[in-house]
Design a protein around this motif. Structure first.
Motif, PDB file in Angstrom:
ATOM      1  N   LEU A  65       0.627  -1.162   0.039  1.00 42.66           N
ATOM      2  CA  LEU A  65      -0.092   0.149   0.010  1.00 42.66           C
ATOM      3  C   LEU A  65       0.847   1.248  -0.099  1.00 42.66           C
ATOM      4  O   LEU A  65       1.931   1.189   0.472  1.00 42.66           O
ATOM      5  CB  LEU A  65      -0.842  -0.096   1.436  1.00 42.66           C
ATOM      6  N   SER A  66       0.271   2.336  -0.478  1.00 44.80           N
ATOM      7  CA  SER A  66       0.935   3.616  -0.417  1.00 44.80           C
ATOM      8  C   SER A  66       0.951   4.073   0.821  1.00 44.80           C
ATOM      9  O   SER A  66       0.286   3.519   1.937  1.00 44.80           O
ATOM     10  CB  SER A  66       0.348   4.519  -1.310  1.00 44.80           C
ATOM     11  N   THR A  67       1.959   5.080   1.409  1.00 43.77           N
ATOM     12  CA  THR A  67       2.141   5.595   2.656  1.00 43.77           C
ATOM     13  C   THR A  67       0.560   6.047   3.076  1.00 43.77           C
ATOM     14  O   THR A  67       0.285   5.704   4.396  1.00 43.77           O
ATOM     15  CB  THR A  67       3.036   6.702   2.694  1.00 43.77           C
ATOM     16  N   ASP A  68      -0.209   6.751   2.245  1.00 45.18           N
ATOM     17  CA  ASP A  68      -1.394   7.289   2.658  1.00 45.18           C
ATOM     18  C   ASP A  68      -2.382   6.358   2.884  1.00 45.18           C
ATOM     19  O   ASP A  68      -2.995   6.301   4.022  1.00 45.18           O
ATOM     20  CB  ASP A  68      -1.921   8.261   1.273  1.00 45.18           C
ATOM     21  N   GLU A  69      -2.479   5.048   2.216  1.00 49.12           N
ATOM     22  CA  GLU A  69      -3.393   4.077   2.406  1.00 49.12           C
ATOM     23  C   GLU A  69      -3.036   3.507   3.505  1.00 49.12           C
ATOM     24  O   GLU A  69      -3.924   3.015   4.466  1.00 49.12           O
ATOM     25  CB  GLU A  69      -3.156   2.948   1.191  1.00 49.12           C
ATOM     26  N   ARG A  70      -1.624   3.401   4.008  1.00 48.30           N
ATOM     27  CA  ARG A  70      -1.227   2.431   5.151  1.00 48.30           C
ATOM     28  C   ARG A  70      -1.835   3.476   6.407  1.00 48.30           C
ATOM     29  O   ARG A  70      -2.186   2.952   7.279  1.00 48.30           O
ATOM     30  CB  ARG A  70       0.350   2.574   5.073  1.00 48.30           C
ATOM     31  N   ALA A  71      -1.580   4.663   6.201  1.00 49.65           N
ATOM     32  CA  ALA A  71      -1.957   5.595   7.393  1.00 49.65           C
ATOM     33  C   ALA A  71      -3.699   5.416   7.506  1.00 49.65           C
ATOM     34  O   ALA A  71      -3.978   5.393   8.719  1.00 49.65           O
ATOM     35  CB  ALA A  71      -1.779   6.924   7.015  1.00 49.65           C
ATOM     36  N   ARG A  72      -4.145   5.443   6.453  1.00 52.71           N
ATOM     37  CA  ARG A  72      -5.882   5.205   6.660  1.00 52.71           C
ATOM     38  C   ARG A  72      -6.104   3.857   7.471  1.00 52.71           C
ATOM     39  O   ARG A  72      -7.044   4.148   8.270  1.00 52.71           O
ATOM     40  CB  ARG A  72      -6.372   5.353   5.157  1.00 52.71           C
ATOM     41  N   TYR A  73      -5.507   2.782   6.887  1.00 51.28           N
ATOM     42  CA  TYR A  73      -5.756   1.446   7.457  1.00 51.28           C
ATOM     43  C   TYR A  73      -5.337   1.702   9.099  1.00 51.28           C
ATOM     44  O   TYR A  73      -6.131   1.091   9.856  1.00 51.28           O
ATOM     45  CB  TYR A  73      -4.958   0.554   6.868  1.00 51.28           C
ATOM     46  N   LEU A  74      -4.372   2.163   9.294  1.00 48.24           N
ATOM     47  CA  LEU A  74      -3.880   1.925  10.655  1.00 48.24           C
ATOM     48  C   LEU A  74      -4.905   2.851  11.604  1.00 48.24           C
ATOM     49  O   LEU A  74      -5.109   2.676  12.617  1.00 48.24           O
ATOM     50  CB  LEU A  74      -2.475   2.742  10.876  1.00 48.24           C
ATOM     51  N   GLY A  75      -5.448   4.190  10.879  1.00 49.35           N
ATOM     52  CA  GLY A  75      -6.404   4.850  11.695  1.00 49.35           C
ATOM     53  C   GLY A  75      -7.761   3.940  11.957  1.00 49.35           C
ATOM     54  O   GLY A  75      -8.079   4.114  13.026  1.00 49.35           O
ATOM     55  N   MET A  76      -7.991   3.139  10.994  1.00 50.29           N
ATOM     56  CA  MET A  76      -9.291   2.544  11.147  1.00 50.29           C
ATOM     57  C   MET A  76      -8.942   1.600  12.173  1.00 50.29           C
ATOM     58  O   MET A  76      -9.803   0.786  13.018  1.00 50.29           O
ATOM     59  CB  MET A  76      -9.713   1.950   9.940  1.00 50.29           C
ATOM     60  N   MET A  77      -7.792   0.853  12.120  1.00 48.68           N
ATOM     61  CA  MET A  77      -7.283  -0.069  13.195  1.00 48.68           C
ATOM     62  C   MET A  77      -7.225   0.358  14.520  1.00 48.68           C
ATOM     63  O   MET A  77      -7.681  -0.191  15.490  1.00 48.68           O
ATOM     64  CB  MET A  77      -6.185  -0.798  12.954  1.00 48.68           C
ATOM     65  N   ALA A  78      -6.740   1.721  14.690  1.00 44.03           N
ATOM     66  CA  ALA A  78      -6.944   2.247  16.028  1.00 44.03           C
ATOM     67  C   ALA A  78      -8.166   2.643  16.799  1.00 44.03           C
ATOM     68  O   ALA A  78      -8.580   2.388  17.733  1.00 44.03           O
ATOM     69  CB  ALA A  78      -6.183   3.667  15.902  1.00 44.03           C
ATOM     70  N   GLN A  79      -9.010   2.800  15.583  1.00 45.34           N
ATOM     71  CA  GLN A  79     -10.553   2.864  16.130  1.00 45.34           C
ATOM     72  C   GLN A  79     -11.104   1.572  16.596  1.00 45.34           C
ATOM     73  O   GLN A  79     -12.101   1.751  17.717  1.00 45.34           O
ATOM     74  CB  GLN A  79     -11.525   3.473  14.845  1.00 45.34           C
ATOM     75  N   GLN A  80     -10.833   0.533  15.916  1.00 43.74           N
ATOM     76  CA  GLN A  80     -11.327  -0.730  16.346  1.00 43.74           C
ATOM     77  C   GLN A  80     -11.026  -0.979  17.802  1.00 43.74           C
ATOM     78  O   GLN A  80     -11.514  -1.560  18.652  1.00 43.74           O
ATOM     79  CB  GLN A  80     -11.148  -1.887  15.410  1.00 43.74           C
ATOM     80  N   ALA A  81      -9.446  -0.630  17.978  1.00 48.36           N
ATOM     81  CA  ALA A  81      -8.904  -0.986  19.126  1.00 48.36           C
ATOM     82  C   ALA A  81      -9.434  -0.109  20.348  1.00 48.36           C
ATOM     83  O   ALA A  81      -9.835  -0.857  21.435  1.00 48.36           O
ATOM     84  CB  ALA A  81      -7.360  -0.770  19.186  1.00 48.36           C
ATOM     85  N   ALA A  82      -9.571   1.005  19.890  1.00 46.53           N
ATOM     86  CA  ALA A  82     -10.387   1.852  20.836  1.00 46.53           C
ATOM     87  C   ALA A  82     -11.641   1.351  21.355  1.00 46.53           C
ATOM     88  O   ALA A  82     -12.219   1.480  22.476  1.00 46.53           O
ATOM     89  CB  ALA A  82     -10.556   3.409  20.513  1.00 46.53           C
ATOM     90  N   ARG A  83     -12.428   0.798  20.384  1.00 47.17           N
ATOM     91  CA  ARG A  83     -13.818   0.434  20.683  1.00 47.17           C
ATOM     92  C   ARG A  83     -13.695  -0.708  21.563  1.00 47.17           C
ATOM     93  O   ARG A  83     -14.505  -0.847  22.698  1.00 47.17           O
ATOM     94  CB  ARG A  83     -14.471  -0.227  19.370  1.00 47.17           C
ATOM     95  N   MET A  84     -12.781  -1.772  21.206  1.00 43.69           N
ATOM     96  CA  MET A  84     -12.658  -2.541  22.281  1.00 43.69           C
ATOM     97  C   MET A  84     -12.256  -2.282  23.676  1.00 43.69           C
ATOM     98  O   MET A  84     -12.613  -2.677  24.846  1.00 43.69           O
ATOM     99  CB  MET A  84     -11.567  -3.929  21.968  1.00 43.69           C
ATOM    100  N   GLN A  85     -11.496  -1.470  23.873  1.00 42.71           N
ATOM    101  CA  GLN A  85     -11.077  -0.669  25.087  1.00 42.71           C
ATOM    102  C   GLN A  85     -12.181  -0.242  25.818  1.00 42.71           C
ATOM    103  O   GLN A  85     -12.205  -0.437  26.791  1.00 42.71           O
ATOM    104  CB  GLN A  85     -10.158   0.375  24.837  1.00 42.71           C
ATOM    105  N   SER A  86     -13.026   0.591  24.996  1.00 43.94           N
ATOM    106  CA  SER A  86     -14.292   1.231  25.830  1.00 43.94           C
ATOM    107  C   SER A  86     -15.168   0.176  26.345  1.00 43.94           C
ATOM    108  O   SER A  86     -15.711   0.170  27.509  1.00 43.94           O
ATOM    109  CB  SER A  86     -15.229   2.120  24.948  1.00 43.94           C
ATOM    110  N   VAL A  87     -15.360  -0.933  25.580  1.00 45.37           N
ATOM    111  CA  VAL A  87     -16.162  -2.150  26.204  1.00 45.37           C
ATOM    112  C   VAL A  87     -15.607  -2.788  27.314  1.00 45.37           C
ATOM    113  O   VAL A  87     -16.255  -2.960  28.458  1.00 45.37           O
ATOM    114  CB  VAL A  87     -16.455  -3.166  25.126  1.00 45.37           C
ATOM    115  N   VAL A  88     -14.259  -2.826  27.233  1.00 38.91           N
ATOM    116  CA  VAL A  88     -13.423  -3.425  28.476  1.00 38.91           C
ATOM    117  C   VAL A  88     -13.753  -2.775  29.683  1.00 38.91           C
ATOM    118  O   VAL A  88     -14.057  -3.010  30.916  1.00 38.91           O
ATOM    119  CB  VAL A  88     -12.083  -3.933  28.089  1.00 38.91           C
TER     120      VAL A  88
END
Ligand code: ADP
Length: 279
Positions: A65-88
């Motif tokens: 992936l391009s640097t921009d695409e990577r950054a976008r994916y990492l952003g979405m991953m951070a969101q999912q991790a944050a969601r699990m964190q709030s549930v816990v």
């Protein structure tokens, strides 16, 4: 609405006679069913973001992936991790509430401080949502009759309960909506806290179930704004522990009002003479 369940046992005597023992196990079975539902819900709430997260990891591993695409994916991953964190986090809060002793009449929370903290948190949250989703609200706070009033209880619990109600109003009310937070005293002297919004409202059949764990009227709307489905369960627990009550009045398409009555029996009043002595 489950049928009554009776467990029957035949106890034999040596002489051939038998004693019929019966026991009502309805409550036991209901508790067991609730526990199973709860575990299933928790698993689902954690598994969904985990599946999404794993998918993103695989994408990053296999695609160039391009640097921009990577950054976008990492952003979405951070969101999912944050969601699990709030549930816990919310689950831990709930289990801590259940396990800890009731707040006694020895810890006193100045009402003014609680109002101030709730206002700060409410405005901060509204600011964040304004930035993220361009949801600007008209947020107003009114407090009267609280001078010198102190509430028996735990500051952190009360703040989390009141902030949860404000946060829901902010999260569910569309841009341009109005949210009014009021603190007052009723004729009996109880402290009455209310959050009124001009949001989507809640149909009557959902209202009795809102404080159940993971109960949501609209799953996608809840997720979109970072909801865990545990907020009102936490509110209910905290209020019960403090002898306070929650009332929900709502009209679909008009808005909702959540009202908490904190009883006068759990209040104390700083005496004027003390204030003078300190000043
Ligand atoms: P969530 O994390 O989903 O917001 P809560 O326990 O705080 O969980 O609330 C349960 C459900 O109640 C929400 O999913 C939403 O459907 C409904 N709800 C709560 N507050 C409001 C409100 N102010 N306006 C409309 N619906 C609300």
């Amino acid at each position: 609405s489950r049928p009554v369940r009776i467990s029957v046992h035949l106890h034999p005597y040596g002489d051939g006679r038998k004693l019929l023992l019966s026991r009502d196990v309805t409550a036991l079975e209901q508790a067991e069913a609730m526990r199973r539902d709860f575990v299933a819900n928790v698993s689902h709430e954690i598994r969904t973001p985990l599946t999404v997260l794993t998918g993103f990891v695989e994408t990053l591993q296999t695609l160039h992936l391009s640097t921009d695409e990577r950054a976008r994916y990492l952003g979405m991953m951070a969101q999912q991790a944050a969601r699990m964190q709030s549930v816990v986090q919310d689950l831990l809060t709930l289990s801590r509430l259940e396990g800890s002793p009731l707040p006694g009449m020895t810890d006193w929370v100045p009402a003014r401080l609680l109002v101030q903290r709730c206002e700060e948190e409410g405005r901060a949250l509204s600011g964040v949502l304004t930035q993220q989703h361009a949801r600007k609200h008209v947020l107003s706070f009114e407090a009267e009759g609280l001078d010198g009033v102190e509430l028996a209880g735990a500051m952190s619990e009360l703040q989390s309960a009141f902030s949860n109600l404000i946060s829901n109003a902010v999260r569910y009310t569309p841009a341009g909506g109005e949210i009014t937070v009021r603190w007052r005293r009723n004729p009996q002297g109880d402290v009455v806290f209310s959050v009124a919004d001009t949001g989507p409202g809640i149909a009557a059949e959902h209202i009795p179930r809102l404080t159940e764990r993971f109960y949501r009227v609209d799953r996608s709307r809840s997720r979109e704004t970072g909801g865990t489905g545990l907020g009102l369960a936490i509110v209910k627990h905290v209020l019960q522990r403090h002898g306070a009550s929650l009332q929900i009045v709502s009209t679909v398409g008009v808005g909702s009002t959540f009202t908490v009555v904190f009883p006068v029996t759990r209040l104390r009043f700083a005496r004027k003479s003390d204030a003078i002595a300190v000043a």
